[in-house]
Design a protein around this motif. Sequence first.
Motif, PDB file in Angstrom:
ATOM      1  N   GLY A   1       0.788  -1.165   0.101  1.00 55.61           N
ATOM      2  CA  GLY A   1      -0.081   0.021   0.052  1.00 55.61           C
ATOM      3  C   GLY A   1       0.870   1.413   0.101  1.00 55.61           C
ATOM      4  N   THR A   2       2.240   1.255  -0.159  1.00 52.50           N
ATOM      5  CA  THR A   2       2.984   2.587  -0.333  1.00 52.50           C
ATOM      6  C   THR A   2       3.393   2.385  -1.593  1.00 52.50           C
ATOM      7  OG1 THR A   2       5.032   1.261   0.804  1.00 52.50           O
ATOM      8  CG2 THR A   2       3.520   2.509   2.022  1.00 52.50           C
ATOM      9  N   GLY A   3       3.201   1.750  -2.320  1.00 56.92           N
ATOM     10  CA  GLY A   3       3.750   1.440  -3.775  1.00 56.92           C
ATOM     11  C   GLY A   3       3.081   2.514  -4.705  1.00 56.92           C
TER      12      GLY A   3
ATOM     13  N   ARG B   1      -0.638   2.813  -3.150  1.00 57.25           N
ATOM     14  CA  ARG B   1      -0.810   4.104  -2.375  1.00 57.25           C
ATOM     15  C   ARG B   1      -2.186   4.948  -2.916  1.00 57.25           C
ATOM     16  NH1 ARG B   1       3.484   5.863  -3.928  1.00 57.25           N
ATOM     17  NH2 ARG B   1       2.856   7.185  -5.604  1.00 57.25           N
ATOM     18  N   LYS B   2      -2.292   4.854  -4.079  1.00 59.67           N
ATOM     19  CA  LYS B   2      -3.460   5.482  -4.769  1.00 59.67           C
ATOM     20  C   LYS B   2      -4.779   4.690  -4.430  1.00 59.67           C
ATOM     21  CE  LYS B   2      -5.588   8.764  -6.965  1.00 59.67           C
ATOM     22  NZ  LYS B   2      -5.552  10.163  -6.421  1.00 59.67           N
TER      23      LYS B   2
ATOM     24  N   GLU C   1      -5.717   5.723  -0.935  1.00 58.82           N
ATOM     25  CA  GLU C   1      -6.298   7.286  -0.603  1.00 58.82           C
ATOM     26  C   GLU C   1      -7.735   7.266  -1.321  1.00 58.82           C
ATOM     27  OE1 GLU C   1      -3.450   9.432  -3.280  1.00 58.82           O
ATOM     28  OE2 GLU C   1      -1.832   9.491  -1.884  1.00 58.82           O
TER      29      GLU C   1
ATOM     30  N   ALA D   1      -2.421   1.077   4.602  1.00 62.22           N
ATOM     31  CA  ALA D   1      -1.448   0.470   3.687  1.00 62.22           C
ATOM     32  C   ALA D   1      -0.444  -0.429   4.613  1.00 62.22           C
ATOM     33  CB  ALA D   1      -0.396   1.865   3.270  1.00 62.22           C
TER      34      ALA D   1
ATOM     35  N   SER E   1       3.138  -2.654   4.172  1.00 63.10           N
ATOM     36  CA  SER E   1       4.314  -2.857   3.673  1.00 63.10           C
ATOM     37  C   SER E   1       5.493  -3.027   4.323  1.00 63.10           C
ATOM     38  CB  SER E   1       4.375  -1.924   2.492  1.00 63.10           C
ATOM     39  OG  SER E   1       4.946  -0.601   3.304  1.00 63.10           O
TER      40      SER E   1
ATOM     41  N   SER F   1       7.844  -1.061   4.922  1.00 61.51           N
ATOM     42  CA  SER F   1       7.988   0.484   5.498  1.00 61.51           C
ATOM     43  C   SER F   1       7.124   0.605   6.638  1.00 61.51           C
ATOM     44  CB  SER F   1       7.817   1.457   4.305  1.00 61.51           C
ATOM     45  OG  SER F   1       6.772   1.374   3.613  1.00 61.51           O
ATOM     46  N   THR F   2       5.823  -0.165   6.690  1.00 59.89           N
ATOM     47  CA  THR F   2       4.949   0.160   7.831  1.00 59.89           C
ATOM     48  C   THR F   2       4.944  -1.081   8.846  1.00 59.89           C
ATOM     49  OG1 THR F   2       3.047  -1.173   6.685  1.00 59.89           O
ATOM     50  CG2 THR F   2       3.678   1.236   6.209  1.00 59.89           C
TER      51      THR F   2
END
Length: 253
Positions: free
Chosen positions: A8-10, A14-15, A18, A29, A31, A33-34
């Motif tokens: 969900g950060t790609g 990501r979109k 949103e 999101a 991923s 990174s989260t």
Amino acid sequence: MRIVVIGGTGLVGRKVVELLQERGHDAVAASPSTGVDAVTGAGLEAALAGADVVVDTPNAPSFEDGPVLEFFERSTTNLVAAEKQAGVRHHVVLSIVGTDRLPDIGYMRAKDAQERIVRESGIPFTIVRATQFFQFIQTLADAASQGDTTILSDVLMQPIAAADVSAALAEVAVAEAVNGVIEIAGPEPLRLDDLARRLLAVRGDSRTVVTEPAAGYFGGKVDDRSLTPGNDPAITDQRFGGTTYSRWLEDAR
């Protein structure tokens, strides 16, 4: 509705997050990174707690045959196990048009394995197969370049803007599972060599695109049915994005 977007950060995920949040859904999101790694399973249980829907959009860090297959097999196996534990009611997975027609391409074999795991999981699912993204034409051109020359096939494609794919996934996520495949493609069929030629020209890139039909696609043999929609009788539904390549190029300079 609580919707977890894996990857969900790609670019696409990501979109999707949103769009779902704008419509009032509890979309999050997930991923690395989260703190969520589907390949190792780290963070999955906590991320999926209370989730109604999972949208599966991650991309593999490597396109090499072995690593990409391992990525999708491990991540999808871990994901469906966590979904069963959490009581997820709908698994939406982003795949590729032509996945089941190009077994000599390692990435397609890996996506086919991902689809199979989802189908056999027992969780209601929708597979969304998209055609190639406009955003990926640059990567294809770069990979096919030797000095000032770019050698590409003239295979027919029907590429799509990543934003249109995100919009389709957001719609599918809040609908009932179809337990089948939806195809989504761009609004017009175009040839790969011409796509690259136009993109390089817009960006002021002096490389010359040379057409070589035998160049194939990712090392695999392709024809004009391989990467275009409407060539699989098992498709449940067909949809088309509205963004033309010319319109997308205006923002790609």
